[in-house]
Design a protein around this motif. Structure first.
Motif, PDB file in Angstrom:
ATOM      1  N   VAL A   1       0.837  -1.204   0.000  1.00  0.00           N
ATOM      2  CA  VAL A   1       0.000   0.000   0.000  1.00  0.00           C
ATOM      3  C   VAL A   1       0.870   1.252   0.000  1.00  0.00           C
ATOM      4  O   VAL A   1       0.627   2.213  -0.745  1.00  0.00           O
ATOM      5  N   GLY A   2       1.904   1.259   0.845  1.00  0.00           N
ATOM      6  CA  GLY A   2       2.800   2.402   0.889  1.00  0.00           C
ATOM      7  C   GLY A   2       3.501   2.637  -0.431  1.00  0.00           C
ATOM      8  O   GLY A   2       3.670   3.789  -0.864  1.00  0.00           O
ATOM      9  N   ALA A   3       3.918   1.562  -1.110  1.00  0.00           N
ATOM     10  CA  ALA A   3       4.597   1.698  -2.392  1.00  0.00           C
ATOM     11  C   ALA A   3       3.673   2.295  -3.448  1.00  0.00           C
ATOM     12  O   ALA A   3       4.080   3.162  -4.233  1.00  0.00           O
ATOM     13  N   VAL A   4       2.431   1.848  -3.486  1.00  0.00           N
ATOM     14  CA  VAL A   4       1.470   2.377  -4.461  1.00  0.00           C
ATOM     15  C   VAL A   4       1.178   3.852  -4.169  1.00  0.00           C
ATOM     16  O   VAL A   4       1.111   4.678  -5.091  1.00  0.00           O
ATOM     17  N   LEU A   5       1.004   4.190  -2.888  1.00  0.00           N
ATOM     18  CA  LEU A   5       0.780   5.590  -2.521  1.00  0.00           C
ATOM     19  C   LEU A   5       1.969   6.465  -2.930  1.00  0.00           C
ATOM     20  O   LEU A   5       1.784   7.594  -3.405  1.00  0.00           O
TER      21      LEU A   5
ATOM     22  N   THR B   1       0.542  19.327  -1.920  1.00  0.00           N
ATOM     23  CA  THR B   1      -0.327  18.175  -1.668  1.00  0.00           C
ATOM     24  C   THR B   1       0.396  16.872  -1.987  1.00  0.00           C
ATOM     25  O   THR B   1       0.334  15.895  -1.224  1.00  0.00           O
ATOM     26  N   ALA B   2       1.103  16.862  -3.116  1.00  0.00           N
ATOM     27  CA  ALA B   2       1.839  15.655  -3.513  1.00  0.00           C
ATOM     28  C   ALA B   2       2.950  15.338  -2.527  1.00  0.00           C
ATOM     29  O   ALA B   2       3.185  14.164  -2.184  1.00  0.00           O
ATOM     30  N   VAL B   3       3.642  16.366  -2.042  1.00  0.00           N
ATOM     31  CA  VAL B   3       4.735  16.149  -1.087  1.00  0.00           C
ATOM     32  C   VAL B   3       4.193  15.602   0.236  1.00  0.00           C
ATOM     33  O   VAL B   3       4.783  14.697   0.849  1.00  0.00           O
ATOM     34  N   GLY B   4       3.041  16.139   0.689  1.00  0.00           N
ATOM     35  CA  GLY B   4       2.432  15.604   1.902  1.00  0.00           C
ATOM     36  C   GLY B   4       2.023  14.146   1.741  1.00  0.00           C
ATOM     37  O   GLY B   4       2.219  13.329   2.648  1.00  0.00           O
ATOM     38  N   LEU B   5       1.458  13.810   0.566  1.00  0.00           N
ATOM     39  CA  LEU B   5       1.087  12.423   0.302  1.00  0.00           C
ATOM     40  C   LEU B   5       2.317  11.527   0.243  1.00  0.00           C
ATOM     41  O   LEU B   5       2.295  10.382   0.714  1.00  0.00           O
ATOM     42  N   PHE B   6       3.411  12.066  -0.305  1.00  0.00           N
ATOM     43  CA  PHE B   6       4.645  11.283  -0.354  1.00  0.00           C
ATOM     44  C   PHE B   6       5.172  11.020   1.050  1.00  0.00           C
ATOM     45  O   PHE B   6       5.638   9.913   1.360  1.00  0.00           O
ATOM     46  N   GLY B   7       5.103  12.032   1.925  1.00  0.00           N
ATOM     47  CA  GLY B   7       5.502  11.815   3.309  1.00  0.00           C
ATOM     48  C   GLY B   7       4.644  10.751   3.980  1.00  0.00           C
ATOM     49  O   GLY B   7       5.156   9.915   4.738  1.00  0.00           O
ATOM     50  N   LEU B   8       3.338  10.774   3.707  1.00  0.00           N
ATOM     51  CA  LEU B   8       2.440   9.751   4.247  1.00  0.00           C
ATOM     52  C   LEU B   8       2.858   8.363   3.790  1.00  0.00           C
ATOM     53  O   LEU B   8       2.924   7.415   4.585  1.00  0.00           O
ATOM     54  N   SER B   9       3.174   8.231   2.508  1.00  0.00           N
ATOM     55  CA  SER B   9       3.592   6.929   1.981  1.00  0.00           C
ATOM     56  C   SER B   9       4.917   6.483   2.590  1.00  0.00           C
ATOM     57  O   SER B   9       5.123   5.285   2.844  1.00  0.00           O
ATOM     58  N   LEU B  10       5.828   7.428   2.846  1.00  0.00           N
ATOM     59  CA  LEU B  10       7.094   7.064   3.489  1.00  0.00           C
ATOM     60  C   LEU B  10       6.862   6.507   4.887  1.00  0.00           C
ATOM     61  O   LEU B  10       7.515   5.543   5.298  1.00  0.00           O
ATOM     62  N   GLY B  11       5.941   7.127   5.637  1.00  0.00           N
ATOM     63  CA  GLY B  11       5.635   6.619   6.965  1.00  0.00           C
ATOM     64  C   GLY B  11       5.081   5.212   6.927  1.00  0.00           C
ATOM     65  O   GLY B  11       5.441   4.354   7.739  1.00  0.00           O
ATOM     66  N   VAL B  12       4.205   4.950   5.957  1.00  0.00           N
ATOM     67  CA  VAL B  12       3.621   3.607   5.817  1.00  0.00           C
ATOM     68  C   VAL B  12       4.703   2.604   5.439  1.00  0.00           C
ATOM     69  O   VAL B  12       4.807   1.522   6.032  1.00  0.00           O
ATOM     70  N   CYS B  13       5.525   2.944   4.443  1.00  0.00           N
ATOM     71  CA  CYS B  13       6.583   2.030   4.000  1.00  0.00           C
ATOM     72  C   CYS B  13       7.605   1.783   5.103  1.00  0.00           C
ATOM     73  O   CYS B  13       8.031   0.640   5.329  1.00  0.00           O
ATOM     74  N   MET B  14       8.008   2.842   5.783  1.00  0.00           N
ATOM     75  CA  MET B  14       9.030   2.709   6.815  1.00  0.00           C
ATOM     76  C   MET B  14       8.551   1.816   7.954  1.00  0.00           C
ATOM     77  O   MET B  14       9.284   0.930   8.420  1.00  0.00           O
ATOM     78  N   ASN B  15       7.327   2.033   8.398  1.00  0.00           N
ATOM     79  CA  ASN B  15       6.797   1.227   9.488  1.00  0.00           C
ATOM     80  C   ASN B  15       6.672  -0.233   9.070  1.00  0.00           C
ATOM     81  O   ASN B  15       7.006  -1.144   9.831  1.00  0.00           O
ATOM     82  N   ALA B  16       6.201  -0.465   7.850  1.00  0.00           N
ATOM     83  CA  ALA B  16       6.066  -1.833   7.365  1.00  0.00           C
ATOM     84  C   ALA B  16       7.427  -2.519   7.275  1.00  0.00           C
ATOM     85  O   ALA B  16       7.582  -3.689   7.658  1.00  0.00           O
ATOM     86  N   CYS B  17       8.449  -1.800   6.772  1.00  0.00           N
ATOM     87  CA  CYS B  17       9.781  -2.386   6.658  1.00  0.00           C
ATOM     88  C   CYS B  17      10.385  -2.687   8.030  1.00  0.00           C
ATOM     89  O   CYS B  17      11.039  -3.724   8.223  1.00  0.00           O
TER      90      CYS B  17
ATOM     91  N   GLY C   1      11.728  14.552 -14.276  1.00  0.00           N
ATOM     92  CA  GLY C   1      10.765  13.498 -14.580  1.00  0.00           C
ATOM     93  C   GLY C   1      11.420  12.135 -14.697  1.00  0.00           C
ATOM     94  O   GLY C   1      10.834  11.117 -14.312  1.00  0.00           O
ATOM     95  N   GLY C   2      12.653  12.091 -15.217  1.00  0.00           N
ATOM     96  CA  GLY C   2      13.368  10.822 -15.310  1.00  0.00           C
ATOM     97  C   GLY C   2      13.689  10.243 -13.946  1.00  0.00           C
ATOM     98  O   GLY C   2      13.559   9.030 -13.716  1.00  0.00           O
ATOM     99  N   VAL C   3      14.101  11.111 -13.009  1.00  0.00           N
ATOM    100  CA  VAL C   3      14.403  10.644 -11.652  1.00  0.00           C
ATOM    101  C   VAL C   3      13.139  10.141 -10.968  1.00  0.00           C
ATOM    102  O   VAL C   3      13.114   9.054 -10.384  1.00  0.00           O
ATOM    103  N   PHE C   4      12.059  10.930 -11.044  1.00  0.00           N
ATOM    104  CA  PHE C   4      10.811  10.522 -10.409  1.00  0.00           C
ATOM    105  C   PHE C   4      10.234   9.267 -11.074  1.00  0.00           C
ATOM    106  O   PHE C   4       9.634   8.414 -10.409  1.00  0.00           O
ATOM    107  N   GLY C   5      10.419   9.155 -12.390  1.00  0.00           N
ATOM    108  CA  GLY C   5       9.931   7.968 -13.085  1.00  0.00           C
ATOM    109  C   GLY C   5      10.652   6.715 -12.620  1.00  0.00           C
ATOM    110  O   GLY C   5      10.024   5.671 -12.395  1.00  0.00           O
ATOM    111  N   LEU C   6      11.976   6.797 -12.496  1.00  0.00           N
ATOM    112  CA  LEU C   6      12.736   5.657 -11.988  1.00  0.00           C
ATOM    113  C   LEU C   6      12.305   5.310 -10.580  1.00  0.00           C
ATOM    114  O   LEU C   6      12.198   4.124 -10.213  1.00  0.00           O
ATOM    115  N   GLN C   7      12.036   6.321  -9.776  1.00  0.00           N
ATOM    116  CA  GLN C   7      11.605   6.092  -8.399  1.00  0.00           C
ATOM    117  C   GLN C   7      10.265   5.360  -8.364  1.00  0.00           C
ATOM    118  O   GLN C   7      10.069   4.446  -7.559  1.00  0.00           O
ATOM    119  N   MET C   8       9.345   5.723  -9.245  1.00  0.00           N
ATOM    120  CA  MET C   8       8.055   5.026  -9.310  1.00  0.00           C
ATOM    121  C   MET C   8       8.243   3.566  -9.697  1.00  0.00           C
ATOM    122  O   MET C   8       7.615   2.668  -9.116  1.00  0.00           O
TER     123      MET C   8
END
Length: 296
Positions: A157-161, A183-199, A254-261
């Protein structure tokens, strides 16, 4: 969050959108003087008194007696680790997740300045949004998601977010919309929290109860090296893409963000091969002796 406050205080009038280059350089000089001293002080305070002095507990010099098991060298331990398929798979998943989370660490603030024309303090304030989202993600995953869907599905879920947040960042760049970027940066922070806790919870799942030291050390080392490699790779990839596409800034970011996705989604797919129960069974039958010699 505290770092963003520090930058705003040190830069002062240089935080204005129309600040002159001279003001910004002066603010950077003040920051370069204050920050190292502050970090040194925090580092010293954080380790002071952590390890107490001990006397009379040193082993006598000379060869190790035959009845005392010798510790295995690191290459031998890692070779033993490779014999456990689940351990290698989890290490790969952890490293890819970590690499994905920090790939834009050195890129996000320059993105705000180059594409949106934000000031130094404006781009630094993006870290506050990430921090707030991160805390929200920790709470969401820790008190709700992991309890209901498990830590592996929570990581997905965190990865998809995170992938959606990065896509939203690119959309914001094409529209030159700062509110959408925030808004996107806040959502990215939310996804980091989910991913970090899961890991982190997965780290404690992929160990044998009572013999956690060695495996947690391996997981922690993998996390640290992946984090450092991601930070270096993000900045290096951005520079290469700028050189290859003739200086098109938006395409380079866009290339950096694309690779990250792609990395986030790849990590989510790799979690399908994880099996906590099989890992623990393998550890108990094939790794107990190695752990006995590796951990006090």
């Amino acid at each position: 969050m505290l770092g963003s406050v520090l930058v705003n205080q040190v830069f002062g009038s240089a935080c204005a959108a129309d600040a002159s280059r001279t003001s910004v350089l002066a603010g950077l000089e003040r920051l370069s003087l204050v920050t190292p001293l502050l970090l040194l002080g925090l580092g010293l305070v954080s380790v002071f008194g952590v390890e107490r002095r001990t006397t009379g507990l040193m082993l006598p010099a000379g060869p190790v007696p035959p009845d005392v098991p010798q510790r295995l060298a690191l290459p031998q331990l890692l070779l033993q680790l490779r014999t456990i398929p689940q351990a290698g798979r989890f290490l790969g998943v952890l490293c890819l997740f970590t690499f994905s989370m920090f790939l834009n660490d050195a890129v996000l603030e320059p993105y705000g300045a180059a594409v949106f024309g934000m000031s130094v303090c404006g781009t630094t304030a993006l870290n506050v949004l990430i921090a707030l989202g991160f805390f929200a993600g920790l709470g969401l995953s820790g008190f709700w998601l992991i309890e209901r869907v498990g830590n592996i599905r929570t990581a997905r879920v965190g990865a998809v977010l995170a992938a959606l947040a990065l896509l939203l960042m690119l959309w914001a760049g094409s529209e030159k919309s700062i509110p959408l970027l925030r808004t996107a940066v806040g959502l990215f922070g939310l996804s980091l929290g989910v991913c970090m806790n899961a890991c982190l919870t997965l780290m404690f799942s992929f160990v044998q109860p009572g013999r956690t030291g060695f495996l947690l050390g391996v997981w922690g080392a993998g996390y640290s090296y992946s984090c450092g490699l991601a930070t270096i790779s993000g900045g290096g990839l951005l520079t290469l893409l700028k050189a290859w596409n003739g200086g098109d800034l938006f395409a380079a970011y866009g290339g950096v963000f694309g690779l990250q996705m792609v990395c986030f989604l790849g990590a989510a797919l790799m979690t399908r091969r994880l099996d906590v129960v099989a890992f623990r069974n393998t550890v108990k039958t094939r790794f107990s002796d190695v752990i006995e010699m590796a951990v006090d």
